[in-house]
Design a protein around this motif. Structure first.
Motif, short mmCIF file in Angstrom:
data_model
loop_
_atom_site.label_atom_id
_atom_site.label_comp_id
_atom_site.label_asym_id
_atom_site.label_seq_id
_atom_site.Cartn_x
_atom_site.Cartn_y
_atom_site.Cartn_z
N THR A 135 0.85 -1.19 0.00
CA THR A 135 0.00 0.00 0.00
C THR A 135 0.88 1.24 0.00
N THR A 136 0.42 2.29 -0.67
CA THR A 136 1.13 3.57 -0.68
C THR A 136 0.41 4.61 0.16
N SER A 137 -0.91 4.48 0.29
CA SER A 137 -1.74 5.33 1.14
C SER A 137 -2.95 4.53 1.55
N GLY A 138 -3.57 4.91 2.67
CA GLY A 138 -4.78 4.23 3.10
C GLY A 138 -5.50 5.01 4.17
N THR A 139 -6.82 4.81 4.24
CA THR A 139 -7.62 5.52 5.24
C THR A 139 -8.96 4.83 5.39
N HIS A 140 -9.73 5.27 6.39
CA HIS A 140 -11.14 4.92 6.46
C HIS A 140 -11.91 6.03 5.79
N SER A 141 -12.66 5.71 4.76
CA SER A 141 -13.37 6.72 3.98
C SER A 141 -14.62 7.21 4.72
N PRO A 142 -14.66 8.49 5.10
CA PRO A 142 -15.88 9.02 5.74
C PRO A 142 -17.09 9.00 4.82
N SER A 143 -16.88 9.12 3.51
CA SER A 143 -18.00 9.15 2.57
C SER A 143 -18.56 7.75 2.31
N ARG A 144 -17.67 6.79 2.09
CA ARG A 144 -18.10 5.42 1.76
C ARG A 144 -18.23 4.53 2.99
N LYS A 145 -17.67 5.00 4.10
CA LYS A 145 -17.71 4.24 5.36
C LYS A 145 -17.09 2.85 5.22
N GLU A 146 -15.95 2.82 4.54
CA GLU A 146 -15.16 1.60 4.41
C GLU A 146 -13.70 2.00 4.21
N SER A 147 -12.80 1.05 4.39
CA SER A 147 -11.39 1.36 4.28
C SER A 147 -10.92 1.19 2.84
N LEU A 148 -10.27 2.23 2.34
CA LEU A 148 -9.79 2.21 0.96
C LEU A 148 -8.39 2.82 0.89
N GLY A 149 -7.73 2.64 -0.23
CA GLY A 149 -6.40 3.19 -0.36
C GLY A 149 -5.86 3.04 -1.76
N LEU A 150 -4.58 3.35 -1.89
CA LEU A 150 -3.86 3.18 -3.14
C LEU A 150 -2.70 2.23 -2.88
N ALA A 151 -2.33 1.47 -3.90
CA ALA A 151 -1.27 0.47 -3.73
C ALA A 151 -0.53 0.29 -5.04
N ILE A 152 0.75 -0.04 -4.93
CA ILE A 152 1.51 -0.38 -6.13
C ILE A 152 1.60 -1.90 -6.20
N LEU A 153 1.11 -2.45 -7.32
CA LEU A 153 0.99 -3.90 -7.47
C LEU A 153 1.67 -4.38 -8.75
N ASP A 154 2.11 -5.64 -8.74
CA ASP A 154 2.56 -6.27 -9.98
C ASP A 154 1.43 -6.18 -10.99
N LEU A 155 1.76 -5.90 -12.25
CA LEU A 155 0.77 -5.58 -13.26
C LEU A 155 -0.32 -6.64 -13.41
N ALA A 156 0.03 -7.90 -13.25
CA ALA A 156 -0.94 -8.99 -13.44
C ALA A 156 -2.10 -8.91 -12.46
N TYR A 157 -1.90 -8.17 -11.36
CA TYR A 157 -2.94 -8.11 -10.32
C TYR A 157 -3.67 -6.76 -10.29
N THR A 158 -3.54 -5.97 -11.37
CA THR A 158 -4.16 -4.64 -11.38
C THR A 158 -5.53 -4.55 -12.06
N PRO A 159 -6.05 -5.59 -12.72
CA PRO A 159 -7.40 -5.47 -13.28
C PRO A 159 -8.46 -5.28 -12.18
N ASN A 160 -9.56 -4.65 -12.54
CA ASN A 160 -10.64 -4.38 -11.59
C ASN A 160 -11.17 -5.67 -10.97
N ASN A 161 -11.45 -5.60 -9.68
CA ASN A 161 -12.05 -6.70 -8.90
C ASN A 161 -11.10 -7.85 -8.61
N THR A 162 -9.82 -7.72 -8.93
CA THR A 162 -8.85 -8.76 -8.58
C THR A 162 -8.80 -8.90 -7.06
N GLU A 163 -8.88 -10.13 -6.59
CA GLU A 163 -8.85 -10.38 -5.15
C GLU A 163 -7.40 -10.39 -4.66
N ILE A 164 -7.13 -9.64 -3.62
CA ILE A 164 -5.80 -9.56 -3.03
C ILE A 164 -5.93 -9.63 -1.52
#
Length: 355
Positions: A296-325
Motif C-alpha cells: 500500500t502507498t496510502s490508506g484511510t477509512h473513507s468518511p463518505s463510503r464508510k469503508e477502508s480504501l487506499g492506493l497500492a503499487i501492485l505487480d501488473l498482473a494483479y491490477t485489473p478491476n475486482n482482482t482479489e488480493i
C-alpha cells in the motif's frame, strides 16, 4: 499542529470526519500557503525548450488562461514533483509545486534553463487558499459580487478586486468544485477571515491536513512521497494520462514511452478492504496463493463510503478491476479487491474539463 514540509500545519480544526463531510456536502476552506509558486519567463522558444524537456505533459498546446496537471521529471524519468502549470502568455508560466519540493523544482529547472529563459521562486510573496465543495462557487461569487460561471475547470483568471490582483483558478485536490486563490500574504490572511464569515450560511468550515488527505484519497489523487517519488515513472505512479509523445524528448523519454506502450511491471491502483480493518501505507500485499505482489502507498477509512480504501503499487498482473488480493494488517491477511473506478463522484465532475 504538526510539522509539514517546513511549515506548521493544522491536522484538524473541529474534527477530520466533520471537515471531510462538510467539504463533500457544503464547503471547506484550506490554507495552502505552504505550496510553492515558481515563475518561468523568457522567449517562447526558450521557455518551451525548458518546459517540454523537463515535463511529460504537452506544454505547446496549452491555451492562455489554462491550468495543466503535469510532472517535473528527473534525469532518469522519475518525478521531482507533480505540479500544476498556469499559462499567462507564450512568454510567462507559473508552476504550483508541493511545499517540500519547490526548492528542488526551482533548482532543477534553473539547471536546465538556457538563453532568455528565467526561473524564479516567488513562493514567499504568495498566499494561497483553496475553497472547495458544492457551495464553493456560490460563496466566492457572494464575496466578489461577480458571476464566475464562465471560469471553466482547470482554467484561471486574474481579477482586480479591492486594490489587489487576485489569481483565481477553478482547481483543487478534493474531487469537488472549487477554487485556488493566490494573493499577497496580508490580503490572503484577511480573505481567510472574510470567506469564513461569508460562507457560514453555506456551511463553510476550515479544513486541516487530516481531511485534506482523506478527501484526496477518495478522489484517487496521488501524493508525492506516497504514490509519486524520484524512482517510479509517471506510468508506474498511476498518472499515465498526462504522459504525451513530444517532438522535444523529455528526461526518461524512452523508458516512459515504453512503459506506456508495453505496460510497466507494476502500477499504482485503488483498493478497497473487504474485511474489518483500516488500510495505511507500507502494508504488504499478497495474491490468493500467498505470493507477495506489492504494498500500500496510502490508506484511510473513507468518511463518505464508510469503508477502508487506499492506493497500492501492485505487480501488473494483479491490477485489473475486482482482482482479489490480501493485505497484511498487524500480522493478519485481510481480503481486499482492486478498484479501478473512482471512489467518489464529486461535484468537480459537473464542470467542463481540460487536460
Amino acid at each position: 499542529m504538526v510539522p509539514f514540509g517546513g511549515w506548521d500545519m493544522p491536522v484538524q480544526y473541529t474534527g477530520i470526519i466533520q471537515e471531510h463531510l462538510s467539504t463533500r456536502s457544503h464547503a471547506g476552506l484550506f490554507d495552502v500557503s505552504h505550496m510553492g509558486e515558481i515563475f518561468v519567463t523568457g522567449s517562447r522558444e526558450d521557455v518551451l525548450a525548458l518546459l517540454e524537456k523537463t515535463t511529460c505533459n504537452l506544454i505547446s498546446n496549452m491555451e492562455i488562461g489554462q491550468v495543466q496537471y503535469n510532472a517535473v521529471l528527473n534525469e532518469t524519468g522519475g518525478l521531482v514533483d507533480d505540479i500544476t502549470i498556469y499559462k499567462f502568455s507564450d512568454e510567462k508560466y507559473m508552476i504550483c509545486s508541493n511545499a517540500s519540493n519547490y526548492p528542488a523544482v526551482t533548482a532543477h529547472l534553473q539547471k536546465y534553463a538556457s538563453g532568455t529563459c528565467k526561473v524564479e521562486d516567488k513562493s514567499a510573496t504568495y498566499h494561497q487558499i483553496a475553497l472547495q465543495g458544492p457551495n464553493a462557487n456560490a460563496i466566492f461569487e457572494s464575496y466578489l459580487g461577480k458571476d464566475l460561471s464562465s471560469l471553466l475547470y482547470y482554467h484561471f483568471i486574474e481579477l482586480d478586486f479591492k486594490g489587489e490582483t487576485y489569481l483565481i483558478s477553478r482547481t483543487g485536490y478534493t474531487g469537488e468544485d472549487g477554487f485556488e486563490i493566490y494573493t499577497s500574504v496580508p490580503v490572503g490572511v484577511q480573505l481567510w477571515k472574510d470567506l469564513l464569515q461569508i460562507g457560514k450560511p453555506f456551511g463553510l468550515i476550515p479544513v486541516g491536513l487530516g481531511a485534506r488527505d482523506t478527501l484526496r484519497l477518495e478522489a484517487k489523487y496521488p501524493l508525492y512521497g506516497h504514490e509519486l517519488n524520484s524512482e517510479w515513472s509517471p506510468i508506474e505512479s498511476g498518472i499515465g494520462f498526462i504522459v504525451k509523445e513530444k517532438s522535444i524528448p523529455y528526461f526518461g523519454y524512452e523508458r516512459i514511452q515504453n512503459d506506456k506502450k508495453n505496460s510497466p511491471k507494476k502500477r499504482v491502483v485503488g483498493i478497497i478492504l473487504q474485511e474489518p480493518g483500516v488500510l495505511r501505507e507500507n502494508f504488504s500485499i499478497f495474491s490468493s496463493d500467498g505470493k507477495e505482489i506489492g504494498k500500500t502507498t496510502s490508506g484511510t477509512h473513507s468518511p463518505s463510503r464508510k469503508e477502508s480504501l487506499g492506493l497500492a503499487i501492485l505487480d501488473l498482473a494483479y491490477t485489473p478491476n475486482n482482482t482479489e488480493i490480501f493485505v497484511e494488517i498487524r500480522g493478519s491477511k485481510k481480503k481486499a479487491i482492486v478498484y479501478t473506478s473512482p471512489f467518489i463522484k464529486g461535484s468537480v465532475r459537473n464542470k467542463s474539463t481540460s487536460k
